[in-house]
Design a protein around this motif. Structure first.
Motif, PDB file in Angstrom:
ATOM      1  N   THR A 177       1.447  -5.360  91.624  1.00  0.00           N
ATOM      2  CA  THR A 177       1.978  -4.233  92.399  1.00  0.00           C
ATOM      3  C   THR A 177       0.957  -3.752  93.421  1.00  0.00           C
ATOM      4  O   THR A 177       1.300  -3.462  94.573  1.00  0.00           O
ATOM      5  CB  THR A 177       2.368  -3.088  91.453  1.00  0.00           C
ATOM      6  N   GLN A 181       0.661  -6.367  96.293  1.00  0.00           N
ATOM      7  CA  GLN A 181       1.863  -6.414  97.122  1.00  0.00           C
ATOM      8  C   GLN A 181       1.964  -5.207  98.045  1.00  0.00           C
ATOM      9  O   GLN A 181       2.545  -5.286  99.127  1.00  0.00           O
ATOM     10  CB  GLN A 181       3.103  -6.510  96.232  1.00  0.00           C
ATOM     11  N   ARG A 182       1.378  -4.101  97.644  1.00  0.00           N
ATOM     12  CA  ARG A 182       1.415  -2.889  98.468  1.00  0.00           C
ATOM     13  C   ARG A 182       0.418  -2.946  99.626  1.00  0.00           C
ATOM     14  O   ARG A 182       0.538  -2.190 100.593  1.00  0.00           O
ATOM     15  CB  ARG A 182       1.132  -1.665  97.590  1.00  0.00           C
ATOM     16  N   GLN A 183      -0.552  -3.811  99.537  1.00  0.00           N
ATOM     17  CA  GLN A 183      -1.559  -3.880 100.588  1.00  0.00           C
ATOM     18  C   GLN A 183      -0.953  -4.284 101.925  1.00  0.00           C
ATOM     19  O   GLN A 183      -0.035  -5.099 101.994  1.00  0.00           O
ATOM     20  CB  GLN A 183      -2.661  -4.879 100.219  1.00  0.00           C
ATOM     21  N   LYS A 184      -1.503  -3.711 102.976  1.00  0.00           N
ATOM     22  CA  LYS A 184      -1.141  -4.061 104.336  1.00  0.00           C
ATOM     23  C   LYS A 184      -2.189  -5.008 104.905  1.00  0.00           C
ATOM     24  O   LYS A 184      -3.242  -5.214 104.302  1.00  0.00           O
ATOM     25  CB  LYS A 184      -1.030  -2.802 105.198  1.00  0.00           C
ATOM     26  N   THR A 232      -5.058  -0.711 101.485  1.00  0.00           N
ATOM     27  CA  THR A 232      -4.060   0.235 101.000  1.00  0.00           C
ATOM     28  C   THR A 232      -4.088   1.472 101.893  1.00  0.00           C
ATOM     29  O   THR A 232      -5.164   1.916 102.301  1.00  0.00           O
ATOM     30  CB  THR A 232      -4.362   0.633  99.547  1.00  0.00           C
ATOM     31  N   VAL A 260      -1.952   5.039 101.670  1.00  0.00           N
ATOM     32  CA  VAL A 260      -0.886   5.819 101.036  1.00  0.00           C
ATOM     33  C   VAL A 260      -1.226   7.301 101.094  1.00  0.00           C
ATOM     34  O   VAL A 260      -2.382   7.686 101.214  1.00  0.00           O
ATOM     35  CB  VAL A 260      -0.664   5.395  99.559  1.00  0.00           C
TER      36      VAL A 260
END
Length: 283
Positions: free
Chosen positions: A5, A8-11, A28, A30
């Motif tokens: 998770t 997968q959230r990394q840009k 990341t 957020v």
């Protein structure tokens, strides 16, 4: 948050002007509010902060890049990974995100990067939390000097796992914090051939001259600074923090008992509370 998770959230962002061709940085980003940049050390990556990002992001825009050669940023065997170059990358990265100033929470060599930035770009660094950070001539430690030998680029994944497992046992004081999630997450980027080579090159790049040249300038760093230190750390001992707090004009020390090097994993609640409390006082 588990590794899958988190990753997968990394840009991804592509940056030029650092070496002779563009490099890719994974990160990341957020939350909302004032920017709070998290900088990890070696041999970890931004997953080190996986338990503290969410609570911090309730009040800040939390930005956690993987340094060059680390995590899921560029692994190519064609650039310097020293903390000087990492500082170049962070400046370029924040400029690309249109962030003129930020708070910094920095661990291990990430702390060295933050100190460089605080000195050369003081307007960029509003405050600093330095956690078990390199400074003066406190580094590289013996394990990293050995890891950086070119022959280790031929290590197999099992060798890397063994190296990291030994490090985990030293870097954490609380047995329950050595979770399978942490083991898997920290190890994952460094078990493929390019990741193994990159980890070795990262270790080879460590250069004490990049912090010793700041020794006489530490007293000029006026940013509010919290030295957030695990007292069991034998790699970056609390004596380094004690020296820094004597010389930095706006620094204070918060020592955490029963806690070793990887404070965000060893004591995530205390770490988060200390960071937020410090920022409340400083902003």
């Amino acid at each position: 948050m588990n590794f899958q998770t988190f990753q997968q959230r990394q840009k991804r962002i592509t940056l030029d002007g650092i070496i002779d061709e563009p490099v890719t940085v994974a990160y990341t980003d957020v939350g909302a509010g004032e920017p709070l940049v998290l900088l990890h050390g070696i041999p970890t990556w931004s997953f080190l902060f996986h338990e503290i990002i969410e609570p911090l992001s309730q009040r800040y825009r939390v930005i956690a890049p993987d340094l060059l050669g680390y995590g899921f940023s560029d692994h190519r065997d064609r650039f310097d990974r020293s903390i000087e170059v990492q500082a170049d990358m962070v400046e370029r990265f924040l400029a690309e995100l249109d962030i003129p100033a930020a708070h910094f929470v920095a661990h291990d060599i990430g702390g060295g990067v933050a100190l460089i930035l605080a000195d050369r770009s003081p307007d960029l660094v509003r405050t600093m939390v330095l956690s078990n950070s390199v400074a003066y001539d406190s580094w590289p430690i013996d394990e990293m000097l050995k890891l950086g030998h070119p022959r280790n680029a031929k290590m197999e994944p099992a060798d890397v796992k063994q190296f990291l497992e030994e490090a985990f046992k030293v870097g954490l004081s609380r047995p329950d914090r050595l979770t399978d999630e942490f083991r898997t997450g920290i190890s994952k980027p460094y078990l493929q051939r390019d990741g193994i080579i990159s980890l070795v090159r990262n270790a080879a790049s460590l250069n004490t001259n990049h912090t010793t040249k700041l020794t006489e300038r530490i007293k000029l760093l006026k940013q509010p600074t919290l030295l957030l230190w695990g007292v069991d750390d034998r790699w970056q001992p609390v004596s380094t923090a004690e020296q820094l707090v004597k010389e930095m004009p706006n620094a204070k020390l918060r020592a955490i008992e029963n806690c070793s090097h990887w404070v965000p994993q060893d004591a995530p609640q205390e770490f988060t509370e200390a960071v937020l409390g410090f920022l409340d006082e400083s902003v």
